[in-house]
Design a protein around this motif. Structure first.
Motif, PDB file in Angstrom:
ATOM      1  N   PRO A 134       0.805  -1.236   0.000  1.00 15.37           N
ATOM      2  CA  PRO A 134       0.000   0.000   0.000  1.00 15.37           C
ATOM      3  C   PRO A 134       0.827   1.271   0.000  1.00 15.37           C
ATOM      4  O   PRO A 134       0.318   2.327  -0.354  1.00 15.37           O
ATOM      5  N   PHE A 135       2.099   1.197   0.407  1.00 13.01           N
ATOM      6  CA  PHE A 135       2.946   2.380   0.328  1.00 13.01           C
ATOM      7  C   PHE A 135       3.332   2.702  -1.118  1.00 13.01           C
ATOM      8  O   PHE A 135       3.638   3.846  -1.442  1.00 13.01           O
ATOM      9  N   ASP A 136       3.333   1.681  -1.970  1.00 16.24           N
ATOM     10  CA  ASP A 136       3.623   1.908  -3.387  1.00 16.24           C
ATOM     11  C   ASP A 136       2.364   2.241  -4.185  1.00 16.24           C
ATOM     12  O   ASP A 136       2.425   2.960  -5.177  1.00 16.24           O
ATOM     13  N   CYS A 137       1.233   1.688  -3.746  1.00 16.39           N
ATOM     14  CA  CYS A 137      -0.051   1.941  -4.422  1.00 16.39           C
ATOM     15  C   CYS A 137      -1.110   1.983  -3.336  1.00 16.39           C
ATOM     16  O   CYS A 137      -1.469   0.946  -2.762  1.00 16.39           O
ATOM     17  N   ASP A 138      -1.601   3.175  -3.023  1.00 17.06           N
ATOM     18  CA  ASP A 138      -2.407   3.353  -1.815  1.00 17.06           C
ATOM     19  C   ASP A 138      -3.885   3.051  -1.995  1.00 17.06           C
ATOM     20  O   ASP A 138      -4.641   3.129  -1.031  1.00 17.06           O
ATOM     21  N   ASN A 139      -4.361   2.705  -3.215  1.00 18.87           N
ATOM     22  CA  ASN A 139      -5.772   2.355  -3.351  1.00 18.87           C
ATOM     23  C   ASN A 139      -5.971   1.404  -4.516  1.00 18.87           C
ATOM     24  O   ASN A 139      -5.108   1.266  -5.396  1.00 18.87           O
ATOM     25  N   LEU A 140      -7.116   0.748  -4.519  1.00 22.07           N
ATOM     26  CA  LEU A 140      -7.408  -0.257  -5.538  1.00 22.07           C
ATOM     27  C   LEU A 140      -7.583   0.366  -6.919  1.00 22.07           C
ATOM     28  O   LEU A 140      -7.219  -0.240  -7.936  1.00 22.07           O
ATOM     29  N   HIS A 141      -8.154   1.549  -6.966  1.00 17.85           N
ATOM     30  CA  HIS A 141      -8.368   2.190  -8.269  1.00 17.85           C
ATOM     31  C   HIS A 141      -7.033   2.478  -8.955  1.00 17.85           C
ATOM     32  O   HIS A 141      -6.878   2.261 -10.167  1.00 17.85           O
ATOM     33  N   LEU A 142      -6.060   2.943  -8.181  1.00 18.06           N
ATOM     34  CA  LEU A 142      -4.756   3.237  -8.749  1.00 18.06           C
ATOM     35  C   LEU A 142      -4.065   1.957  -9.218  1.00 18.06           C
ATOM     36  O   LEU A 142      -3.368   1.960 -10.237  1.00 18.06           O
ATOM     37  N   ALA A 143      -4.256   0.869  -8.472  1.00 19.09           N
ATOM     38  CA  ALA A 143      -3.678  -0.403  -8.895  1.00 19.09           C
ATOM     39  C   ALA A 143      -4.250  -0.851 -10.236  1.00 19.09           C
ATOM     40  O   ALA A 143      -3.536  -1.412 -11.076  1.00 19.09           O
ATOM     41  N   LYS A 144      -5.536  -0.590 -10.448  1.00 19.96           N
ATOM     42  CA  LYS A 144      -6.160  -0.944 -11.723  1.00 19.96           C
ATOM     43  C   LYS A 144      -5.665  -0.041 -12.844  1.00 19.96           C
ATOM     44  O   LYS A 144      -5.384  -0.499 -13.959  1.00 19.96           O
ATOM     45  N   VAL A 145      -5.537   1.246 -12.548  1.00 17.93           N
ATOM     46  CA  VAL A 145      -5.080   2.189 -13.572  1.00 17.93           C
ATOM     47  C   VAL A 145      -3.646   1.863 -13.993  1.00 17.93           C
ATOM     48  O   VAL A 145      -3.307   1.899 -15.189  1.00 17.93           O
ATOM     49  N   LYS A 146      -2.794   1.533 -13.029  1.00 19.88           N
ATOM     50  CA  LYS A 146      -1.409   1.192 -13.341  1.00 19.88           C
ATOM     51  C   LYS A 146      -1.264  -0.216 -13.911  1.00 19.88           C
ATOM     52  O   LYS A 146      -0.188  -0.586 -14.352  1.00 19.88           O
ATOM     53  N   LYS A 147      -2.377  -0.971 -13.871  1.00 18.77           N
ATOM     54  CA  LYS A 147      -2.361  -2.364 -14.338  1.00 18.77           C
ATOM     55  C   LYS A 147      -1.266  -3.169 -13.633  1.00 18.77           C
ATOM     56  O   LYS A 147      -0.490  -3.871 -14.270  1.00 18.77           O
TER      57      LYS A 147
END
Length: 265
Positions: free
Chosen positions: A56-69
């Motif tokens: 979560p320190f590298d990607c703090d939310n699920l939406h961002l994880a999806k956008v970054k694929k």
């Protein structure tokens, strides 16, 4: 049987130990999550990311994880839905449960409109949408749910151990050449009643004698009395004392004084 899940194995495995393995060649390396081991409470979003081994320190939310694929972003979204379902069914008890509630308001012109507000809500209230970023759960309840429901979480791959054949070589040792037994030195032993009396006198009187202090020599009268009590005759007692007493003490005319003996000690 599925082994128990722990955050040490699922979230905190060190990947440095696997970097030198030839067969460990993956396009995405799993992150080191050791810094999350001491955290006892998580938001639903953080827990879902960690279960998919996304920091979560590298990607703090699920939406961002999806956008970054990011790799395993679908798993993270699936874990979030699973945690929400477990909260609804009472399998996970949240520390703080917050949800989105739609309320009708009016704008400055008096026209009605619907707006969403974040409110504290009951986990069983189906009218509200549980907020994954503000609802807090504990590590213990999350682990208990993973173990009881056998949730499939992302794990570090196990090291590949290759069986290395071991070659053994038999070595035949030549017999040692015949060696003759070493010659033993002659041993002279003898025993008699007189020698026994000599040993007794040495043990009881002369064991405390100091060669540098003639005053520590035992008196002749004490030795004769001791030997006589052991059954020796007068001549044998005199002979034993003569043998044991050094030459410089035979003519020293020592005073008849009591000296310490082993019996006194």
């Amino acid at each position: 049987m599925v082994p128990p899940i722990t955050f040490n194995s699922a979230w905190g495995a060190k990947m440095d130990d696997l970097d030198d393995l030839e067969d460990f060649d993956r396009p995405d390396r799993l992150p080191n999550l050791d810094h999350w081991k001491s955290v006892m409470e998580f938001s639903i979003e953080q827990a879902a990311l960690l279960l998919a081994m996304i920091d979560p320190f590298d990607c703090d939310n699920l939406h961002l994880a999806k956008v970054k694929k990011l790799a395993r972003w679908k798993k993270a979204h699936g874990h979030a839905l699973g945690i929400i379902s477990a909260i609804r069914q009472g399998l996970i008890s949240p520390v703080a449960c917050k949800g989105w509630i739609e309320e009708e308001t009016s704008n400055s012109y008096g026209n009605p409109s619907m707006e969403r507000f974040l409110r504290v809500t009951r986990p069983t209230d189906r009218e509200t949408e549980i907020c994954i970023s503000n609802t807090i759960i504990t590590r213990a309840s999350l682990l208990a749910w993973i173990e009881s429901e056998r949730v499939q979480v992302t794990r570090p791959p196990k090291p590949i151990i290759k069986n290395i054949p071991v070659r053994t070589t038999a070595v035949v040792l030549a017999p040692a050449p015949n060696q003759s037994a070493p010659l033993s030195l002659p041993s002279y032993t003898h025993s008699s009643e007189g020698l026994d009396l000599v040993q007794d006198a040495i043990k009881h009187f002369w064991a405390t004698y100091d060669h540098e202090d003639v005053s520590t020599a035992p008196p002749k009268e004490d030795i004769l009395k001791f030997l006589t009590s052991r059954g020796a005759s007068g001549r044998m007692s005199e002979a034993v004392d003569l043998i044991l007493r050094p030459f410089n003490l035979r003519t020293a005319h020592l005073r008849n004084r009591k000296v310490p003996t082993r019996e006194d000690e």
